[in-house]
Design an enzyme around this catalytic site. Structure first.
Site, mmCIF file in Angstrom:
data_model
loop_
_atom_site.group_PDB
_atom_site.id
_atom_site.type_symbol
_atom_site.label_atom_id
_atom_site.label_comp_id
_atom_site.label_asym_id
_atom_site.label_seq_id
_atom_site.Cartn_x
_atom_site.Cartn_y
_atom_site.Cartn_z
ATOM 1 N N ARG A 117 -5.165 22.452 21.156
ATOM 2 C CA ARG A 117 -5.053 21.128 21.815
ATOM 3 C C ARG A 117 -5.992 20.078 21.230
ATOM 4 N NH1 ARG A 117 -4.589 24.411 26.606
ATOM 5 N NH2 ARG A 117 -2.382 24.712 26.991
ATOM 6 N N LYS A 139 -1.958 7.774 13.702
ATOM 7 C CA LYS A 139 -0.571 8.260 13.723
ATOM 8 C C LYS A 139 -0.499 9.549 12.914
ATOM 9 C CE LYS A 139 2.280 4.184 14.488
ATOM 10 N NZ LYS A 139 3.310 3.291 13.919
ATOM 11 N N GLU A 181 1.893 -1.700 0.979
ATOM 12 C CA GLU A 181 1.351 -1.779 2.357
ATOM 13 C C GLU A 181 0.359 -2.948 2.465
ATOM 14 O OE1 GLU A 181 2.623 -0.182 4.819
ATOM 15 O OE2 GLU A 181 3.256 1.834 4.217
ATOM 16 N N LYS A 213 -6.135 -3.607 10.198
ATOM 17 C CA LYS A 213 -5.571 -2.452 10.919
ATOM 18 C C LYS A 213 -6.448 -2.102 12.114
ATOM 19 C CE LYS A 213 -3.141 1.723 10.836
ATOM 20 N NZ LYS A 213 -2.292 2.659 10.145
ATOM 21 N N GLU A 223 1.136 1.517 20.266
ATOM 22 C CA GLU A 223 2.292 0.742 19.808
ATOM 23 C C GLU A 223 3.237 0.307 20.926
ATOM 24 O OE1 GLU A 223 3.767 1.844 15.854
ATOM 25 O OE2 GLU A 223 5.775 1.404 16.608
ATOM 26 N N ARG A 227 0.977 -3.455 17.686
ATOM 27 C CA ARG A 227 1.006 -2.475 16.584
ATOM 28 C C ARG A 227 2.366 -2.432 15.900
ATOM 29 N NH1 ARG A 227 -2.093 3.335 16.036
ATOM 30 N NH2 ARG A 227 -1.477 3.651 13.885
ATOM 31 N N ASN A 231 4.858 -2.322 11.404
ATOM 32 C CA ASN A 231 6.138 -1.771 10.945
ATOM 33 C C ASN A 231 6.934 -2.785 10.133
ATOM 34 O OD1 ASN A 231 5.584 0.613 12.288
ATOM 35 N ND2 ASN A 231 6.534 -0.096 14.192
ATOM 36 N N HIS A 234 9.417 -1.639 7.620
ATOM 37 C CA HIS A 234 9.582 -0.186 7.750
ATOM 38 C C HIS A 234 10.922 0.233 8.363
ATOM 39 C CE1 HIS A 234 5.438 -0.173 6.626
ATOM 40 N NE2 HIS A 234 5.293 1.123 6.787
ATOM 41 N N HIS A 238 12.324 2.928 6.074
ATOM 42 C CA HIS A 238 12.455 4.349 6.422
ATOM 43 C C HIS A 238 13.887 4.845 6.207
ATOM 44 C CE1 HIS A 238 8.693 4.837 9.223
ATOM 45 N NE2 HIS A 238 8.396 4.833 7.949
ATOM 46 N N HIS A 250 7.392 6.522 -0.222
ATOM 47 C CA HIS A 250 7.366 5.716 0.996
ATOM 48 C C HIS A 250 7.045 4.256 0.665
ATOM 49 C CE1 HIS A 250 6.500 4.665 5.151
ATOM 50 N NE2 HIS A 250 5.333 4.169 4.756
HETATM 51 P P1 NAD Z 1 1.489 11.167 -0.933
HETATM 52 O O1 NAD Z 1 0.553 11.714 0.043
HETATM 53 O O2 NAD Z 1 2.750 11.900 -1.188
HETATM 54 O O3 NAD Z 1 0.722 10.938 -2.310
HETATM 55 C C1 NAD Z 1 1.436 10.430 -3.410
HETATM 56 C C2 NAD Z 1 1.262 11.304 -4.661
HETATM 57 O O4 NAD Z 1 -0.017 11.071 -5.218
HETATM 58 C C3 NAD Z 1 1.350 12.800 -4.407
HETATM 59 O O5 NAD Z 1 2.070 13.381 -5.454
HETATM 60 C C4 NAD Z 1 -0.105 13.264 -4.456
HETATM 61 O O6 NAD Z 1 -0.235 14.591 -4.864
HETATM 62 C C5 NAD Z 1 -0.676 12.308 -5.474
HETATM 63 N N1 NAD Z 1 -2.103 12.017 -5.363
HETATM 64 C C6 NAD Z 1 -2.799 11.800 -4.230
HETATM 65 N N2 NAD Z 1 -4.048 11.390 -4.520
HETATM 66 C C7 NAD Z 1 -4.147 11.387 -5.860
HETATM 67 C C8 NAD Z 1 -5.186 11.028 -6.762
HETATM 68 N N3 NAD Z 1 -6.364 10.548 -6.335
HETATM 69 N N4 NAD Z 1 -4.958 11.148 -8.089
HETATM 70 C C9 NAD Z 1 -3.737 11.581 -8.538
HETATM 71 N N5 NAD Z 1 -2.712 11.897 -7.740
HETATM 72 C C10 NAD Z 1 -2.914 11.793 -6.410
HETATM 73 O O7 NAD Z 1 1.948 9.687 -0.543
HETATM 74 P P2 NAD Z 1 1.214 8.424 0.099
HETATM 75 O O8 NAD Z 1 1.892 7.264 -0.502
HETATM 76 O O9 NAD Z 1 -0.251 8.530 0.032
HETATM 77 O O10 NAD Z 1 1.611 8.539 1.629
HETATM 78 C C11 NAD Z 1 2.938 8.397 2.055
HETATM 79 C C12 NAD Z 1 3.070 9.059 3.410
HETATM 80 O O11 NAD Z 1 2.214 8.397 4.340
HETATM 81 C C13 NAD Z 1 4.470 8.992 3.986
HETATM 82 O O12 NAD Z 1 4.803 10.246 4.522
HETATM 83 C C14 NAD Z 1 4.354 7.984 5.115
HETATM 84 O O13 NAD Z 1 5.255 8.224 6.152
HETATM 85 C C15 NAD Z 1 2.924 8.182 5.548
HETATM 86 N N6 NAD Z 1 2.306 7.026 6.206
HETATM 87 C C16 NAD Z 1 1.664 7.243 7.384
HETATM 88 C C17 NAD Z 1 1.039 6.191 8.026
HETATM 89 C C18 NAD Z 1 0.270 6.446 9.280
HETATM 90 O O14 NAD Z 1 -0.176 5.479 9.915
HETATM 91 N N7 NAD Z 1 0.036 7.682 9.668
HETATM 92 C C19 NAD Z 1 1.060 4.907 7.454
HETATM 93 C C20 NAD Z 1 1.723 4.721 6.246
HETATM 94 C C21 NAD Z 1 2.345 5.797 5.622
HETATM 95 N N1 GLY Z 2 1.416 2.340 9.489
HETATM 96 C C1 GLY Z 2 1.864 1.920 10.771
HETATM 97 C C2 GLY Z 2 0.865 2.130 11.846
HETATM 98 O O1 GLY Z 2 -0.187 2.689 11.649
HETATM 99 O O2 GLY Z 2 1.129 1.740 12.947
#
Ligand code: NAD
Ligand code: GLY
Length: 339
Positions: A117, A139, A181, A213, A223, A227, A231, A234, A238, A250
């Site tokens: 939990r 998130k 972003e 943020k 949200e 918040r 999006n 998005h 998405h 993404h």
């Molecule tokens: P990712 O985590 O897939 O990373 C992108 C690529 O870069 C991967 O292949 C990874 O192995 C590589 N990588 C990471 N760090 C590296 C480094 N320092 N050097 C070389 N390679 C590296 O993608 P992302 O763009 O970081 O994240 C996208 C994800 O985040 C999506 O799933 C999206 O839905 C999510 N997201 C979440 C939120 C949230 O608020 N929680 C907000 C925006 C996006």
């Molecule tokens: N990336 C969208 C959020 O954090 O709300």
């Protein structure tokens, strides 16, 4: 070194540093028990796991690795990681460190939120996108067959350590995703301008993004209002990401989604012709162009499964120009006509 404090349901610090030199001191007060799991992907693990482990002397550290890429944000990995924590004897005083991009942050975040939990979660983002967005705000989620991020909870981390040093190995395509972003922030808050984006001073862009943020998350953590602004781009983004079967990243799909958001904003009279042209110009500068690969019906059918839907309408974020956006409720049928 700069510290941003987020005062949400948990109060925590986000450190922005040039390197990992301050990591040991940052982690010391946050880690309660002896056991620490570093959850990462196979690309990041090779590059950075040993550096992070060396900042964790005195703890029992396990590195748990999944394949890199969006496909890893799935239920199989979620259960695999939770079972690994149980097998390793993790308890409520144990700690998870999410070392990677947004995929790892979201996946490890959900594991930390739900294991017994909720256990201590530290985010160490390694992509520009995760530094400016996903590591902060709480998130967490995995994807389901029906769509992205459909299984998740809000769970704030106990701390976030952003090291600019990770950007040295980040491929240019991933830098563009982060810029996507950051461009989103420029449409919703005037503290980031097109001029700031063109200067590409990442330290400054990360700091400003996280301040924007932080302010939004503090106002509306779950949200129900402001918040939603985060999006912007998005809703369509998405849907496109799912339609490409996650073969595009993404960030790229969010940029494509922002072109659609500009079209909708103009068509509904929120955005002037000049505002539209300036917005398109800024998006063009990322090098990612609008998506024309899917029919309106395809986009509509995926969009209807998104969390932002509400019966026959969707909460869609429109912009009135740089620094100003708002969510409006639009009927799907209307939206699809415009897109
Ligand atoms: P990712 O985590 O897939 O990373 C992108 C690529 O870069 C991967 O292949 C990874 O192995 C590589 N990588 C990471 N760090 C590296 C480094 N320092 N050097 C070389 N390679 C590296 O993608 P992302 O763009 O970081 O994240 C996208 C994800 O985040 C999506 O799933 C999206 O839905 C999510 N997201 C979440 C939120 C949230 O608020 N929680 C907000 C925006 C996006
Ligand atoms: N990336 C969208 C959020 O954090 O709300």
């Amino acid at each position: 070194m700069k510290t941003i404090t987020v005062n949400a349901s948990k109060k925590y610090n986000v450190i922005i540093s040039s390197d990992l030199g301050g990591l040991t001191a940052f982690l010391a007060p946050l880690i309660k028990g002896d056991k620490v799991a570093v959850i990462t992907d196979d690309t990041v693990s090779k590059l950075y796991a040993s550096e992070v482990i060396s900042a964790l002397k005195g703890y029992e550290v396990s590195v748990l690795t999944v394949k890199s890429g969006e496909d890893s944000k799935n239920a199989t990995n979620f259960i695999y990681l939770a079972n690994e924590l149980a097998r390793l004897g993790f308890s409520r005083t144990s700690t998870v460190i999410a070392l990677g991009g947004g995929v790892i942050g979201d996946l490890a975040g959900l594991v930390s939120a739900t294991f017994m939990r909720g256990i201590t979660l530290i985010q160490i983002p390694t992509t520009l996108l995760s530094m400016v967005d996903s590591s902060v705000g709480g998130k967490t989620a995995i994807d389901l067959d029906a769509g992205k991020n459909l299984l998740g909870v809000f769970y704030q981390p106990n701390g976030v350590y952003v090291s600019l040093s990770f950007l040295k190995t980040l491929p240019q395509r991933e830098i563009v995703c982060g810029l996507g972003e950051i461009t989103k922030y420029a449409f919703i808050d005037g503290r980031i301008t097109p001029q700031d984006i063109s200067e590409k001073n990442y330290e400054k862009l990360i700091e400003k993004s996280l301040e924007i943020k932080r302010d939004i998350v503090e106002r509306d953590e779950k949200e129900s209002g402001d918040r939603m602004l985060l999006n912007f781009g998005h809703t369509v983004g998405h849907a496109i990401e799912k339609l490409y079967n996650y073969t595009l990243s993404h960030g790229e799909c969010v940029i494509m989604g922002m072109y659609s958001a500009l079209n909708v904003s103009k068509a509904l009279g929120y955005l002037s012709e000049n505002g539209y042209n300036s917005g398109v110009k800024l998006l063009n500068e990322t090098g990612v162009m609008p998506c024309n690969d899917f029919s309106k019906d395809q986009i509509l059918s995926v969009m209807k499964k998104d969390k932002k839907g509400d019966g026959d309408s969707v909460n869609f974020v429109v912009t009135t120009g740089f620094g100003s956006s708002k969510p409006v409720k639009i009927k799907y049928e209307k939206l699809i006509e415009i897109i």
